[in-house]
Design a protein around this motif. Structure first.
Motif, PDB file in Angstrom:
ATOM      1  N   TYR A 182      -6.723   3.978  -1.480  1.00 15.51           N
ATOM      2  CA  TYR A 182      -5.761   3.139  -2.198  1.00 15.51           C
ATOM      3  C   TYR A 182      -6.369   2.134  -3.160  1.00 15.51           C
ATOM      4  O   TYR A 182      -5.629   1.379  -3.787  1.00 15.51           O
ATOM      5  N   ASP A 228       0.753  -3.393   4.128  1.00 17.27           N
ATOM      6  CA  ASP A 228       1.219  -2.010   4.148  1.00 17.27           C
ATOM      7  C   ASP A 228       2.524  -1.844   3.376  1.00 17.27           C
ATOM      8  O   ASP A 228       2.648  -0.963   2.537  1.00 17.27           O
ATOM      9  N   ARG A 229       3.519  -2.693   3.665  1.00 11.39           N
ATOM     10  CA  ARG A 229       4.802  -2.580   2.969  1.00 11.39           C
ATOM     11  C   ARG A 229       5.415  -3.947   2.727  1.00 11.39           C
ATOM     12  O   ARG A 229       5.208  -4.888   3.495  1.00 11.39           O
ATOM     13  N   GLN A 258       7.100   6.855   2.197  1.00 11.86           N
ATOM     14  CA  GLN A 258       5.736   7.375   2.321  1.00 11.86           C
ATOM     15  C   GLN A 258       5.164   7.036   3.691  1.00 11.86           C
ATOM     16  O   GLN A 258       5.242   5.900   4.144  1.00 11.86           O
ATOM     17  N   GLU A 259       4.616   8.028   4.371  1.00 12.10           N
ATOM     18  CA  GLU A 259       4.056   7.802   5.704  1.00 12.10           C
ATOM     19  C   GLU A 259       2.702   7.114   5.611  1.00 12.10           C
ATOM     20  O   GLU A 259       1.918   7.362   4.699  1.00 12.10           O
ATOM     21  N   ARG A 260       2.438   6.280   6.594  1.00 12.21           N
ATOM     22  CA  ARG A 260       1.140   5.616   6.644  1.00 12.21           C
ATOM     23  C   ARG A 260       0.061   6.589   7.091  1.00 12.21           C
ATOM     24  O   ARG A 260       0.299   7.485   7.899  1.00 12.21           O
ATOM     25  N   GLU A 261      -1.132   6.361   6.566  1.00 12.97           N
ATOM     26  CA  GLU A 261      -2.270   7.183   6.963  1.00 12.97           C
ATOM     27  C   GLU A 261      -2.639   6.895   8.420  1.00 12.97           C
ATOM     28  O   GLU A 261      -2.416   5.789   8.920  1.00 12.97           O
ATOM     29  N   THR A 291       0.829  -1.208   0.000  1.00 15.55           N
ATOM     30  CA  THR A 291       0.000   0.000   0.000  1.00 15.55           C
ATOM     31  C   THR A 291       0.861   1.254   0.000  1.00 15.55           C
ATOM     32  O   THR A 291       0.538   2.245  -0.648  1.00 15.55           O
ATOM     33  N   TYR A 292       1.984   1.211   0.709  1.00 15.78           N
ATOM     34  CA  TYR A 292       2.886   2.362   0.848  1.00 15.78           C
ATOM     35  C   TYR A 292       4.231   2.023   0.224  1.00 15.78           C
ATOM     36  O   TYR A 292       4.705   0.883   0.319  1.00 15.78           O
TER      37      TYR A 292
END
Length: 452
Positions: free
Chosen positions: A115, A147-148, A102-105, A97-98
């Protein structure tokens, strides 16, 4: 049937600091690590997986370039182990997702609103790229956003379970109109004593969530996560029984849940207890960022079923020296040469250990809370393996899900301690914060272990 073996594969190997073998074998199966197109020397993408810098729009689709490099590595690994891509029975695919830094929401934001289109962009290109390599009788499939990934520039990671050429087992796919996926994968594969299902979701593939999984919006009645779970299990059961399996012979379930799904685990457990009143299967609960197959979905499930009429067996393992399984589950189930474990968390009987909680609060930069959790997982896994007649060193497949990738170096250093005779085939992923079965824990591990 062979015992556990791990392989070093030039062209598909990992660096020394990364505790994974490219492929491991046990019984009739080869398990690959989660493969991407990362250049492990530089941290970026391999040259073959990158568009030319001056011609970024004219030298190949960026996702498909990565897919081809990842499948090249998968093919090398499987060939080295005595298997091949076309013998695949089960495939998992992971997309981030990131990317990069990039910072997570913040927690609570709707990931589907943020996303969905990016997930679609990668998944659509991936599926087209996959179809260049898996031409027919495709393995049962799960494609999940996390997420990553470990590689900040990677768009996809792929892991396969394939039959060994000399196993004496052939595979055949099955289908049923109760679940007709649009992605071109098989909903299930028969492989001798086992059935492998794809990841099922509560959808009709036309309108979104299946009508059975929807709750009325105008009254306070219904739990969507519970209804998604019930509908998903219903579809799996119908398809699996049509293929000759029996519900009481399910040996392993992987339950992928969004953060909303995790929050509703008590409701899921009520559904679970109705489905399997006694001797439920081993159950791994895997937190994910979203459900790729249906917008605003929260649940995806796949199962492995043993078939006694084809020589399969099922033995529930109880280890008195290990913690009881969480929820309506068991510690592990053995089927033939494989031991399937339920969710592993670094915990006590009452949750995160006081020592780990104190270390995270008082010495967060030392990451001692991660070391404490990893060693508790090792102790529990070792006790379960001993009760089953095997050893933690016989682990062939590992997926680890961390809620913060900054914990990864400490996790990897601690994780490799028991494995003195080669590493399992592994994948390491970042998932949403506080999304584990015990929200205070920092890592969930799913394992498959070979029997000697």
């Amino acid at each position: 049937m062979s015992s556990r073996k791990v392989f070093s594969v030039p062209g598909a190997d990992f660096p020394e600091w990364y505790p994974s073998s490219p492929v491991a074998t046990a019984g009739p199966f080869a398990f690959t690590a989660s493969m991407s197109a990362v250049d492990w020397r530089t941290g970026g993408l391999a040259e073959a997986a990158r568009p030319r810098p001056g011609l970024p729009l004219s030298t190949g689709h960026p996702v498909k370039l990565q897919v081809r490099e990842a499948y090249r590595r998968l093919d090398l690994a499987l060939q080295a182990a005595g298997s091949s891509l076309d013998r695949g029975v089960s495939i998992n695919q992971w997309q981030p997702t990131y990317h990069g830094l990039q910072e997570r929401e913040p927690a609570g934001r709707d990931p589907y609103a943020l996303y969905w289109e990016d997930w679609r962009r990668v998944a659509h290109a991936y599926i087209q790229g996959r179809n260049e390599f898996l031409l027919s009788d495709r393995p049962a499939s799960c494609l999940m956003p996390v997420d990553r990934l470990v590689g900040a520039d990677a768009d996809i990671e792929i892991q396969l379970v394939s039959l060994l050429a000399g196993s004496g087992i052939t595979k055949s796919t099955y289908a049923h109109d109760i679940h007709s996926p649009l992605g071109g994968y098989s909903i299930g594969v028969e492989a001798g004593p086992w059935l492998f299902s794809a990841g099922f979701i509560a959808t009709d593939f036309t309108t979104g969530l299946h009508p059975n999984a929807r709750v009325p919006e105008h009254i306070w009645y219904g739990n969507q996560v519970a209804q998604e779970t019930e509908e998903t299990l219903r579809q799996i059961r119908v398809a699996m029984e049509a293929a000759g399996g029996r519900w009481e012979n399910v040996v392993k379930v992987v339950l992928y849940l969004t953060p909303e799904g995790i929050r509703n685990l008590p409701a899921i457990d009520e559904v679970w207890a109705k489905q399997w009143p006694v001797d439920p299967p081993a159950r791994a609960i895997v937190p994910v960022s979203g459900i790729g197959g249906v917008k605003h979905g929260n649940v995806e499930i796949y199962v492995i079923v043993t078939r006694p009429e084809h020589g399969g067996d099922r033995e529930v393992i109880h280890a008195p020296n290990a913690l009881d399984a969480l929820g309506h589950s068991v510690q592990a189930v053995r089927s033939g040469p494989l031991l399937f474990l339920s969710t592993q968390l670094g915990r006590t009987a009452e949750g995160l250990s006081p020592e780990a909680a104190a270390a995270r609060r008082g010495m967060p930069h030392t990451r001692r809370h991660i070391v404490d959790q990893v060693r508790r997982i090792h102790d529990d896994v070792a006790a379960i393996c001993e009760a089953a007649g095997t050893s933690i060193e016989n682990t062939v497949k590992v997926d680890a899900f961390l809620t913060d990738m900054s914990d990864l170096p400490t996790f990897l250093d601690a994780w490799k301690e028991p494995f003195t005779d080669g590493y399992p085939a592994s994948g390491f992923f970042e998932v949403p914060p506080r999304s584990h079965e015990i929200p205070d824990c920092d890592v969930t591990v799913d394992l498959v272990v070979a029997m000697p």
